[in-house]
Design a protein around this motif. Sequence first.
Motif, PDB file in Angstrom:
ATOM      1  N   MET A 246       0.960  -1.134  -0.103  1.00  0.00           N
ATOM      2  CA  MET A 246       0.072  -0.048  -0.138  1.00  0.00           C
ATOM      3  C   MET A 246       0.839   1.493   0.049  1.00  0.00           C
ATOM      4  O   MET A 246       1.823   1.383   0.787  1.00  0.00           O
ATOM      5  N   PRO A 247       0.474   2.280  -0.850  1.00  0.00           N
ATOM      6  CA  PRO A 247       1.306   3.325  -0.747  1.00  0.00           C
ATOM      7  C   PRO A 247       1.294   4.341   0.221  1.00  0.00           C
ATOM      8  O   PRO A 247       0.179   4.124   1.087  1.00  0.00           O
ATOM      9  N   THR A 248       2.300   4.913   0.845  1.00  0.00           N
ATOM     10  CA  THR A 248       2.293   5.695   1.832  1.00  0.00           C
ATOM     11  C   THR A 248       2.212   7.110   1.561  1.00  0.00           C
ATOM     12  O   THR A 248       2.580   7.683   0.350  1.00  0.00           O
ATOM     13  N   PHE A 249       1.759   8.262   2.523  1.00  0.00           N
ATOM     14  CA  PHE A 249       1.510   9.565   2.174  1.00  0.00           C
ATOM     15  C   PHE A 249       1.759  10.174   3.315  1.00  0.00           C
ATOM     16  O   PHE A 249       1.692   9.631   4.665  1.00  0.00           O
ATOM     17  N   GLU A 250       2.078  11.443   3.335  1.00  0.00           N
ATOM     18  CA  GLU A 250       2.311  12.419   4.493  1.00  0.00           C
ATOM     19  C   GLU A 250       1.054  13.267   4.625  1.00  0.00           C
ATOM     20  O   GLU A 250       0.595  13.990   3.609  1.00  0.00           O
ATOM     21  N   PRO A 251       0.063  12.815   5.750  1.00  0.00           N
ATOM     22  CA  PRO A 251      -1.050  13.656   5.889  1.00  0.00           C
ATOM     23  C   PRO A 251      -1.039  15.098   5.565  1.00  0.00           C
ATOM     24  O   PRO A 251      -1.496  15.771   5.201  1.00  0.00           O
ATOM     25  N   MET A 252       0.026  15.829   6.243  1.00  0.00           N
ATOM     26  CA  MET A 252       0.272  17.267   6.022  1.00  0.00           C
ATOM     27  C   MET A 252       0.341  17.871   4.667  1.00  0.00           C
ATOM     28  O   MET A 252      -0.071  18.979   4.405  1.00  0.00           O
ATOM     29  N   ASP A 253       0.901  17.099   3.693  1.00  0.00           N
ATOM     30  CA  ASP A 253       1.061  17.140   2.429  1.00  0.00           C
ATOM     31  C   ASP A 253      -0.170  17.460   1.627  1.00  0.00           C
ATOM     32  O   ASP A 253      -0.578  18.244   0.983  1.00  0.00           O
ATOM     33  N   LEU A 254      -1.223  16.559   2.162  1.00  0.00           N
ATOM     34  CA  LEU A 254      -2.716  16.792   1.699  1.00  0.00           C
ATOM     35  C   LEU A 254      -3.375  18.010   2.182  1.00  0.00           C
ATOM     36  O   LEU A 254      -4.038  18.827   1.558  1.00  0.00           O
TER      37      LEU A 254
ATOM     38  N   SER B 113      -4.372  21.402  -0.094  1.00  0.00           N
ATOM     39  CA  SER B 113      -5.988  21.240  -0.030  1.00  0.00           C
ATOM     40  C   SER B 113      -6.428  20.125  -0.852  1.00  0.00           C
ATOM     41  O   SER B 113      -7.513  20.219  -1.588  1.00  0.00           O
ATOM     42  N   LYS B 114      -6.109  19.044  -0.422  1.00  0.00           N
ATOM     43  CA  LYS B 114      -6.609  17.793  -1.004  1.00  0.00           C
ATOM     44  C   LYS B 114      -7.070  16.798   0.342  1.00  0.00           C
ATOM     45  O   LYS B 114      -6.505  17.316   1.343  1.00  0.00           O
ATOM     46  N   SER B 115      -8.015  15.990   0.111  1.00  0.00           N
ATOM     47  CA  SER B 115      -8.371  14.932   0.948  1.00  0.00           C
ATOM     48  C   SER B 115      -8.801  13.612   0.743  1.00  0.00           C
ATOM     49  O   SER B 115      -8.881  13.593  -0.694  1.00  0.00           O
ATOM     50  N   ILE B 116      -8.850  12.718   1.493  1.00  0.00           N
ATOM     51  CA  ILE B 116      -9.435  11.429   1.331  1.00  0.00           C
ATOM     52  C   ILE B 116     -10.601  11.085   1.875  1.00  0.00           C
ATOM     53  O   ILE B 116     -10.398  11.271   3.367  1.00  0.00           O
ATOM     54  N   HIS B 117     -11.711  10.677   1.382  1.00  0.00           N
ATOM     55  CA  HIS B 117     -12.722  10.294   1.941  1.00  0.00           C
ATOM     56  C   HIS B 117     -13.207   8.861   1.800  1.00  0.00           C
ATOM     57  O   HIS B 117     -12.884   8.466   0.444  1.00  0.00           O
ATOM     58  N   GLY B 118     -13.791   8.169   2.843  1.00  0.00           N
ATOM     59  CA  GLY B 118     -14.303   6.938   2.478  1.00  0.00           C
ATOM     60  C   GLY B 118     -15.491   6.673   3.445  1.00  0.00           C
ATOM     61  O   GLY B 118     -15.596   7.154   4.496  1.00  0.00           O
TER      62      GLY B 118
END
Length: 103
Positions: free
Chosen positions: A22-30, A34-39
Amino acid sequence: PTVSSTLSPWHWLRMAKGMASMPTFEPMDLVLSSKSIHGFNLSFFADETDLVDAYMAQLLAWVSAGQLRVARVETFAFDMLPAAHALIQGGQSVGKIVCETAT
């Protein structure tokens, strides 16, 4: 097929492999971009039709009374998918973008 209440060791290994890849990401970069992930998992509402009807009636009442604003929606036919993508990539999209498919 048989149904079991426990997962076999092979299932656990497949899940572990999936999690490791699974890819990793830095939440503060989002946040900074001004991006977000919703589920959402709404599957537990499948048998709650009365409850969903009541929620929908309340939402529609709020929209009719002007107490709830609905986001702008731009609809594209499936063959116009490149135009929808260009709108997103160009940073010009506001609200929701819906791509309709043939039924």
